[in-house]
Scaffold this motif. Sequence first.
Motif, PDB file in Angstrom:
ATOM      1  N   ILE A 211       0.838  -1.212   0.000  1.00  0.00           N
ATOM      2  CA  ILE A 211       0.000   0.000   0.000  1.00  0.00           C
ATOM      3  C   ILE A 211       0.867   1.255   0.000  1.00  0.00           C
ATOM      4  CG2 ILE A 211      -1.729   1.279   1.363  1.00  0.00           C
ATOM      5  CD1 ILE A 211      -2.904  -1.473   2.181  1.00  0.00           C
ATOM      6  N   ALA A 212       2.024   1.197   0.662  1.00  0.00           N
ATOM      7  CA  ALA A 212       2.931   2.351   0.679  1.00  0.00           C
ATOM      8  C   ALA A 212       3.686   2.508  -0.639  1.00  0.00           C
ATOM      9  CB  ALA A 212       3.934   2.197   1.825  1.00  0.00           C
ATOM     10  N   ILE A 213       4.102   1.380  -1.204  1.00  0.00           N
ATOM     11  CA  ILE A 213       4.996   1.441  -2.368  1.00  0.00           C
ATOM     12  C   ILE A 213       4.238   1.720  -3.664  1.00  0.00           C
ATOM     13  CG2 ILE A 213       6.628   0.073  -3.752  1.00  0.00           C
ATOM     14  CD1 ILE A 213       7.472  -1.300  -1.079  1.00  0.00           C
ATOM     15  N   PHE A 214       3.019   1.167  -3.778  1.00  0.00           N
ATOM     16  CA  PHE A 214       2.282   1.296  -5.040  1.00  0.00           C
ATOM     17  C   PHE A 214       2.065   2.739  -5.506  1.00  0.00           C
ATOM     18  CE2 PHE A 214      -1.794   2.027  -7.077  1.00  0.00           C
ATOM     19  CZ  PHE A 214      -1.602   1.364  -8.279  1.00  0.00           C
ATOM     20  N   PRO A 215       1.612   3.661  -4.638  1.00  0.00           N
ATOM     21  CA  PRO A 215       1.327   5.014  -5.164  1.00  0.00           C
ATOM     22  C   PRO A 215       2.561   5.736  -5.704  1.00  0.00           C
ATOM     23  CG  PRO A 215       0.223   4.665  -3.059  1.00  0.00           C
ATOM     24  CD  PRO A 215       1.186   3.526  -3.239  1.00  0.00           C
ATOM     25  N   TRP A 216       3.744   5.334  -5.285  1.00  0.00           N
ATOM     26  CA  TRP A 216       4.976   5.926  -5.826  1.00  0.00           C
ATOM     27  C   TRP A 216       5.528   5.109  -6.990  1.00  0.00           C
ATOM     28  CZ3 TRP A 216       6.882  10.604  -5.037  1.00  0.00           C
ATOM     29  CH2 TRP A 216       6.504  11.297  -3.889  1.00  0.00           C
ATOM     30  N   TYR A 217       5.919   3.866  -6.712  1.00  0.00           N
ATOM     31  CA  TYR A 217       6.650   3.093  -7.723  1.00  0.00           C
ATOM     32  C   TYR A 217       5.716   2.399  -8.700  1.00  0.00           C
ATOM     33  CZ  TYR A 217      10.578   4.467  -4.978  1.00  0.00           C
ATOM     34  OH  TYR A 217      11.507   5.254  -4.342  1.00  0.00           O
ATOM     35  N   GLY A 218       4.502   2.043  -8.278  1.00  0.00           N
ATOM     36  CA  GLY A 218       3.499   1.522  -9.216  1.00  0.00           C
ATOM     37  C   GLY A 218       3.120   2.627 -10.194  1.00  0.00           C
ATOM     38  N   ALA A 219       2.899   3.823  -9.655  1.00  0.00           N
ATOM     39  CA  ALA A 219       2.519   4.960 -10.502  1.00  0.00           C
ATOM     40  C   ALA A 219       3.651   5.314 -11.468  1.00  0.00           C
ATOM     41  CB  ALA A 219       2.172   6.165  -9.626  1.00  0.00           C
ATOM     42  N   LEU A 220       4.886   5.236 -10.993  1.00  0.00           N
ATOM     43  CA  LEU A 220       6.026   5.519 -11.879  1.00  0.00           C
ATOM     44  C   LEU A 220       6.066   4.489 -13.021  1.00  0.00           C
ATOM     45  CD1 LEU A 220       8.606   7.327 -12.162  1.00  0.00           C
ATOM     46  CD2 LEU A 220       9.840   5.517 -10.945  1.00  0.00           C
ATOM     47  N   ALA A 221       5.861   3.221 -12.650  1.00  0.00           N
ATOM     48  CA  ALA A 221       5.888   2.149 -13.653  1.00  0.00           C
ATOM     49  C   ALA A 221       4.763   2.321 -14.670  1.00  0.00           C
ATOM     50  CB  ALA A 221       5.772   0.789 -12.961  1.00  0.00           C
ATOM     51  N   LYS A 222       3.636   2.823 -14.233  1.00  0.00           N
ATOM     52  CA  LYS A 222       2.488   2.995 -15.136  1.00  0.00           C
ATOM     53  C   LYS A 222       2.591   4.290 -15.945  1.00  0.00           C
ATOM     54  CE  LYS A 222       1.329  -0.512 -14.988  1.00  0.00           C
ATOM     55  NZ  LYS A 222       1.185  -1.300 -16.210  1.00  0.00           N
ATOM     56  N   GLY A 223       3.643   5.070 -15.725  1.00  0.00           N
ATOM     57  CA  GLY A 223       3.864   6.278 -16.528  1.00  0.00           C
ATOM     58  C   GLY A 223       3.081   7.486 -16.056  1.00  0.00           C
ATOM     59  N   TRP A 224       2.642   7.466 -14.793  1.00  0.00           N
ATOM     60  CA  TRP A 224       1.842   8.600 -14.295  1.00  0.00           C
ATOM     61  C   TRP A 224       2.689   9.673 -13.606  1.00  0.00           C
ATOM     62  CZ3 TRP A 224      -1.515   4.651 -11.209  1.00  0.00           C
ATOM     63  CH2 TRP A 224      -2.246   3.870 -12.113  1.00  0.00           C
ATOM     64  N   GLN A 225       3.986   9.439 -13.463  1.00  0.00           N
ATOM     65  CA  GLN A 225       4.801  10.371 -12.681  1.00  0.00           C
ATOM     66  C   GLN A 225       5.806  11.109 -13.563  1.00  0.00           C
ATOM     67  OE1 GLN A 225       3.913  10.713  -9.421  1.00  0.00           O
ATOM     68  NE2 GLN A 225       4.994   9.174  -8.243  1.00  0.00           N
ATOM     69  N   TYR A 226       5.764  12.417 -13.534  1.00  0.00           N
ATOM     70  CA  TYR A 226       6.797  13.307 -14.097  1.00  0.00           C
ATOM     71  C   TYR A 226       6.992  13.179 -15.612  1.00  0.00           C
ATOM     72  CZ  TYR A 226       7.788  12.697  -9.124  1.00  0.00           C
ATOM     73  OH  TYR A 226       7.677  12.562  -7.777  1.00  0.00           O
ATOM     74  N   GLY A 227       6.088  12.484 -16.324  1.00  0.00           N
ATOM     75  CA  GLY A 227       6.271  12.298 -17.773  1.00  0.00           C
ATOM     76  C   GLY A 227       7.601  11.620 -18.091  1.00  0.00           C
ATOM     77  N   ALA A 228       8.020  10.674 -17.215  1.00  0.00           N
ATOM     78  CA  ALA A 228       9.376  10.135 -17.327  1.00  0.00           C
ATOM     79  C   ALA A 228       9.404   8.649 -17.680  1.00  0.00           C
ATOM     80  CB  ALA A 228      10.114  10.364 -16.007  1.00  0.00           C
ATOM     81  N   ALA A 229       8.280   8.102 -18.162  1.00  0.00           N
ATOM     82  CA  ALA A 229       8.219   6.654 -18.404  1.00  0.00           C
ATOM     83  C   ALA A 229       9.292   6.211 -19.406  1.00  0.00           C
ATOM     84  CB  ALA A 229       6.824   6.265 -18.886  1.00  0.00           C
ATOM     85  N   GLU A 230       9.383   6.931 -20.523  1.00  0.00           N
ATOM     86  CA  GLU A 230      10.333   6.535 -21.559  1.00  0.00           C
ATOM     87  C   GLU A 230      11.777   6.801 -21.086  1.00  0.00           C
ATOM     88  OE1 GLU A 230       9.568   8.498 -25.272  1.00  0.00           O
ATOM     89  OE2 GLU A 230      11.073   7.274 -26.324  1.00  0.00           O
ATOM     90  N   PHE A 231      11.969   7.975 -20.483  1.00  0.00           N
ATOM     91  CA  PHE A 231      13.310   8.368 -20.023  1.00  0.00           C
ATOM     92  C   PHE A 231      13.905   7.318 -19.077  1.00  0.00           C
ATOM     93  CE2 PHE A 231      16.041  10.933 -17.108  1.00  0.00           C
ATOM     94  CZ  PHE A 231      16.947  11.414 -18.037  1.00  0.00           C
ATOM     95  N   LEU A 232      13.054   6.789 -18.193  1.00  0.00           N
ATOM     96  CA  LEU A 232      13.546   5.813 -17.207  1.00  0.00           C
ATOM     97  C   LEU A 232      13.386   4.360 -17.677  1.00  0.00           C
ATOM     98  CD1 LEU A 232      12.147   7.454 -13.924  1.00  0.00           C
ATOM     99  CD2 LEU A 232      14.535   7.430 -14.709  1.00  0.00           C
TER     100      LEU A 232
END
Length: 291
Positions: A211-232
């Motif tokens: 529950i703690a990790i999903f909103p940060w790293y799940g969201a990053l993996a799904k491309g919802w954070q910082y427009g950085a999906a491709e970059f990372l």
Amino acid sequence: MTEPSEYAPPKVWTWNKANGGRFAKTNRPVAGATHEKQLPVGRHPLQLYSRGTPNGVKVTIMLEELLALGKSGAEYDAWLIDIGEGDQFGSGFVAVNPNSKIPALLDRSGAQPIRVFESGAILLYLAEKFGAFLPSEASSRAECLSWLFWQMGSAPYLGGGFGHFYAYAPTKIEYAIDRFAMEVKRQLDVLDRRLAETRYVAGDAYTIADIAIFPWYGALAKGWQYGAAEFLGVQDYKHVQSWADMLLDRPAVKRGRMVNRTSGEPSSQLRERHDASDFATKTQDKIAPAI
Ligand SMILES: N[C@@H](CCC(=O)N[C@@H](CS)C(=O)NCC(=O)O)C(=O)O
């Protein structure tokens, strides 16, 4: 590498408001309240003062999961704190969280209200209060708490480090972006290797670590954070991807992501939640339909 800056730090740092960038309106080098403002109180035992950011969403997912388990004592009012407008510096909010950051929880179910701040502490408090999402057996509990604290220690490098310099800083500083991109990719790899071994982060059971990790790293993996999906290159972290998809299928996760949300599809925004029925009747598309 681009040219290093000519900036030479003075002997003593002074607060230059004009240099504050995107968060200049609210960032300050001092703590405490800036104005008198009491917090609203609703009818439920738990009062949450928050916003639909990753740290806020951890708590609303947890509360929705507890309610889905039938823990009626987890009924809550979720009030929207506008951190862009400085609501976190009102006297009432500072009394619940002296650190002036969302989320903050007030448990009014006992004789005296109990305040809890820091999202990790709130998850742990709720898990212990309701006896859920935290294993009781010593080694599973240690694993769960280790990953919970991993998240609390790691996410500032993702948000305050990578996200800030990649998406928000007024100039793109190669050194800073390189440093934090490397660290965030390392963190994603830590998680990916773990999820190659176990179904959930702490083992076989779904816990407050997920529950703690999903909103940060799940969201990053799904491309919802910082427009950085491709970059990372987030698609490369296959186990993080399938774990995030599995969590996204949970109705409580879907509901928790909607609470105190102020952007995105109007039908996905339940800006305040005071009743379970609000998900059906009070989303932005229903209460403020587009003209
Ligand atoms: N470690 C804290 C971090 C909370 C935090 O950084 N909250 C942000 C939004 S995600 C906030 O309230 N920012 C407002 C401000 O810094 O003035 C937690 O996990 O609860």
